[in-house]
Design a protein around this motif. Structure first.
Motif, PDB file in Angstrom:
ATOM      1  N   UNK A   1       0.890  -1.212  -0.121  1.00  0.00           N
ATOM      2  CA  UNK A   1      -0.029  -0.177   0.161  1.00  0.00           C
ATOM      3  C   UNK A   1       0.842   1.159   0.167  1.00  0.00           C
ATOM      4  N   UNK A   2       0.228   2.242  -0.434  1.00  0.00           N
ATOM      5  CA  UNK A   2       1.019   3.713  -0.942  1.00  0.00           C
ATOM      6  C   UNK A   2       0.275   4.531  -0.154  1.00  0.00           C
ATOM      7  N   UNK A   3       0.768   5.617   0.682  1.00  0.00           N
ATOM      8  CA  UNK A   3      -0.090   6.346   1.263  1.00  0.00           C
ATOM      9  C   UNK A   3       0.617   7.924   0.532  1.00  0.00           C
ATOM     10  N   UNK A   4      -0.165   8.824   0.428  1.00  0.00           N
ATOM     11  CA  UNK A   4       0.354  10.150   0.052  1.00  0.00           C
ATOM     12  C   UNK A   4       0.357  11.426   1.144  1.00  0.00           C
ATOM     13  N   UNK A   5       1.498  11.723   1.738  1.00  0.00           N
ATOM     14  CA  UNK A   5       1.462  12.933   2.581  1.00  0.00           C
ATOM     15  C   UNK A   5       2.084  13.943   1.864  1.00  0.00           C
TER      16      UNK A   5
END
Length: 366
Positions: free
Chosen positions: A345-349
């Motif tokens: 999974x990839x999170x964008x911050x």
């Protein structure tokens, strides 16, 4: 003690690896490897993950990253060489930390000799978290007649500063035991943690050599310290002879040296930029605390900030999550490809202080 000159796939005058080539079966089950490391049953330095050649798509991303960032890396190598020349009078003994420091040390050696007319030699040695630097390797360097004050420790970057702190403590202990006065400070291209003695920059940019493993580091593995290594031996490594047809190590270093020499001839040596170490250290500590809270991570060793460290996690650990600041940034394209290939999974911050951070999956708490 090993004394045979071992240069991996580099030329003999590029580097001498003070490592013991060995046969070691890789741990195929990465989840089991993580469980052993995180439970304390095995130290990470005792085992290696299998290394494979990059896919054509991944190799294309490396070539793209090399084209995009080679001038920035060359400029930083030139700047770091200037900083070393200013801090060391006389001959310079580069001691790179295997293996991410090795390509940087090879490039710096050529630049110091050709731009700054310095006599320079280059060794690559093992340093291992919680176990220190290879004291046999340091002893060997000094036995060759190199002055302790000529030694310069080199690496590619700092992540959260673990290795630079380990180095400082290990060299302090070595000095106390042997009555030497070796400088235990670390010289890097990019200091994200604010823990290096000297750095060319503090920006989290994609250092192209961080994308590949052995095929850009002399076909040498990460260093190994297990029961096969005797008390008088250098730490171990595996030499990946089977990858020789795909090796990029010399071509990569030669290209960067050519770029650095061209920059020096056309623009002169770039001025040293002051790196605000205190600000970098404060940023690092604040982010680590925040990430522990936001993602419920108890063990700080499972958080790997910066492009270089995140790349290592996705290549050879069991990732829990990839966090990026901007999915459209070219510098993280290879990470997004790896995450897609491994179903991570990839999170964008958008407020992330680094371009990328990787979290390692906890193998202990359920």
């Amino acid at each position: 003690m090993t004394t045979l000159h071992f240069s991996g796939s580099y030329r003999q005058d590029d580097v001498e690896f003070l490592l013991t080539p060995m046969a070691l079966e890789p741990i195929l089950d990465l989840a089991e490897k993580e469980r052993l490391i995180q439970s304390g049953q095995r130290h990470y330095s005792e085992m290696l993950s299998p290394e494979s050649l990059p896919s054509p798509a991944y190799l294309a991303l490396f070539q793209s990253a090399f084209a995009a960032n080679r001038l920035q890396m060359a400029r930083d190598c030139l700047r770091l060489a200037a900083l070393i020349a200013a801090r060391r009078s006389g001959p310079v003994t580069l001691v790179s930390l295997a293996r991410a420091g090795t390509p940087v040390g090879v490039i710096l050696g050529h630049v110091l000799r050709q731009v700054f007319q310095r006599e320079c030699c280059h060794y690559s040695v093992s340093i291992i978290r919680d176990r220190g630097i290879d004291a046999n390797a340091i002893q060997h360097i000094l036995a060759q007649g190199h002055a302790p004050e000529a030694i310069v420790f080199v690496d590619g970057w700092t992540g959260k500063g673990v290795i630079s702190r380990e180095l400082r403590q290990a060299v302090h202990d070595y000095n106390a035991q042997h009555g030497t006065a070796i400088d235990g400070g670390l010289f890097v291209l990019s200091d994200l943690a604010g823990t290096a003695t000297c750095a060319a920059s503090s920006s989290d940019y994609l250092i192209p050599s961080s994308i590949l493993n052995a095929t850009v580091s002399g076909l040498v593995s990460r260093s190994v310290l297990n029961a096969q290594i005797g008390a008088d031996d250098f730490h171990g490594c595996v030499y990946y002879e089977q990858f020789e047809a795909h090796d990029q190590s010399r071509a990569f270093a030669d290209g960067l040296v050519a770029d650095a020499l061209a920059l020096a001839a056309s623009d002169g040596v770039p001025p040293a930029k002051a790196v605000d170490s205190d600000a970098m250290a404060a940023r690092s500590q604040a982010y680590m605390a925040q990430a522990q809270r936001d993602y419920g991570v108890e063990d700080i060793n499972l958080i790997k900030p910066g492009i270089g460290e995140a790349t290592r996690v996705l290549l050879r650990r069991v990732p829990e999550r990839l966090i990026v600041r901007d999915t459209t940034a070219p510098d993280v394209a290879h990470l997004l490809l790896l995450a897609q290939e491994k179903n991570i999974p990839v999170s964008v911050e958008p407020a992330l202080p680094y371009q990328a951070v990787a979290l390692i999956r906890s193998a202990v708490d359920g």
